[in-house]
Write a protein that holds these residues in place. Sequence first.
Motif, PDB file in Angstrom:
ATOM      1  N   CYS A   1       4.695  27.917 -50.927  1.00 38.73           N
ATOM      2  CA  CYS A   1       6.050  27.531 -51.315  1.00 38.73           C
ATOM      3  C   CYS A   1       6.371  26.063 -51.058  1.00 38.73           C
ATOM      4  CB  CYS A   1       7.081  28.392 -50.579  1.00 38.73           C
ATOM      5  SG  CYS A   1       7.187  30.090 -51.171  1.00 38.73           S
TER       6      CYS A   1
ATOM      7  N   CYS B   1       6.891  28.721 -56.920  1.00 38.74           N
ATOM      8  CA  CYS B   1       6.684  29.781 -55.927  1.00 38.74           C
ATOM      9  C   CYS B   1       7.934  30.015 -55.082  1.00 38.74           C
ATOM     10  CB  CYS B   1       5.483  29.447 -55.039  1.00 38.74           C
ATOM     11  SG  CYS B   1       3.885  29.706 -55.871  1.00 38.74           S
ATOM     12  N   GLN B   2       8.748  28.983 -54.878  1.00 39.01           N
ATOM     13  CA  GLN B   2      10.015  29.182 -54.171  1.00 39.01           C
ATOM     14  C   GLN B   2      10.914  30.125 -54.966  1.00 39.01           C
ATOM     15  OE1 GLN B   2      10.997  24.938 -53.806  1.00 39.01           O
ATOM     16  NE2 GLN B   2      11.005  25.154 -51.579  1.00 39.01           N
TER      17      GLN B   2
ATOM     18  N   ALA C   1      10.258  27.850 -47.927  1.00 36.60           N
ATOM     19  CA  ALA C   1      10.784  28.589 -49.073  1.00 36.60           C
ATOM     20  C   ALA C   1      12.165  28.094 -49.488  1.00 36.60           C
ATOM     21  CB  ALA C   1      10.849  30.081 -48.753  1.00 36.60           C
TER      22      ALA C   1
END
Length: 358
Positions: A165, A171-172, A206
């Motif tokens: 992340c 991906c976050q 994240a």
Amino acid sequence: MDSNNPQNNAPAVAGAITFPSRSQDVHPAPVQPRQPRNLQGLLRFAMEATKAEDAPGDSTLGPMDEERRKFLEEALKSLTVDIAEVLHTSITTLTDAEKMKSIQLGQPLPEDVQSAFNNLLEYIDDIDVANDFYKMGGFAIFPIAYGSENDEIRALASTVLAEVCQNNPCCQARALECGILNVLLNLVQSERGQALTKCLYAISCASREYSPACRELTAQGGCDTLAELVATPEPAARTKVAFLIRYLCHHYREAKEQFIKLNLVKIIAEQIKKGRDATTEHLLSTLLALVDGPDPVVLAQCRDPSVGLRNILEDLLKHPDLIGERFREERDYCQELLKQVFTDCAQVEPMDDVVADR
């Protein structure tokens, strides 16, 4: 004269690199071997590049025989990693729910499980590999790992999530959509030790630089949890908390307002008062992020006699470690806080009045 020197009139050779010698003569640099395009070219390149170091002898290259070709092919294969295969194998191992569930609390990880985590961490710091990890179903490892009673598995899963992340909006977004951020916000309240530190690391990676995740963190009571963790007895976790709080205060007004309502100033002051350690610098920096503005409520919280922040800062400046240059930044934070908060503040406004006015 130099202009009559025939060497100066010599035509330049295209692509040649020249350099002056001690006698000011100019010589072309050695021509490098042509870059290889196939196995035979690779062998030729290696032999020509090291020809000057070889013993005298015939270095004429002939056609590559089949045995030599096979040898070189095997050698090159042994040096080549199929990253997709590594990801697939690791994901398959870590999504074996029965195997993962069988690993008990305090039990050493089986070799294949440890290798799977290690192999992922070897490659997923590359953003393209991280995205491939998600596309191959890699996020399926997280609910299984976070459901494990083995804290080492949970810590490693958090490390993997943090790596995929970090600075990766794709991906976050997936972590937020899959509900993993909410899982972490609940899990961090009960984690301890390395698992706690890595969980905070995953929450930070994240969220930072991704507004939807920061808003979700604030909406789901994450600020309350982070404020409580400022008092955790574990320095590594406390550093992670301070780092994330400082970021949120600088970039998200809603989060900063939550920390002010929670009187984070008092929590930090009490923690610093317990004694200086490696986290004190980060806590002071967090205080500076809170007073940046300035907000009258924060100033009143800092000046509250029951908190005693002024005495805490002045006592800290007398600490032997802060006399030298090694901890100059920490000393500067103390002095800046004293300047911003306590200059010309002889009249202290009651906290209740300030909150009422707000």
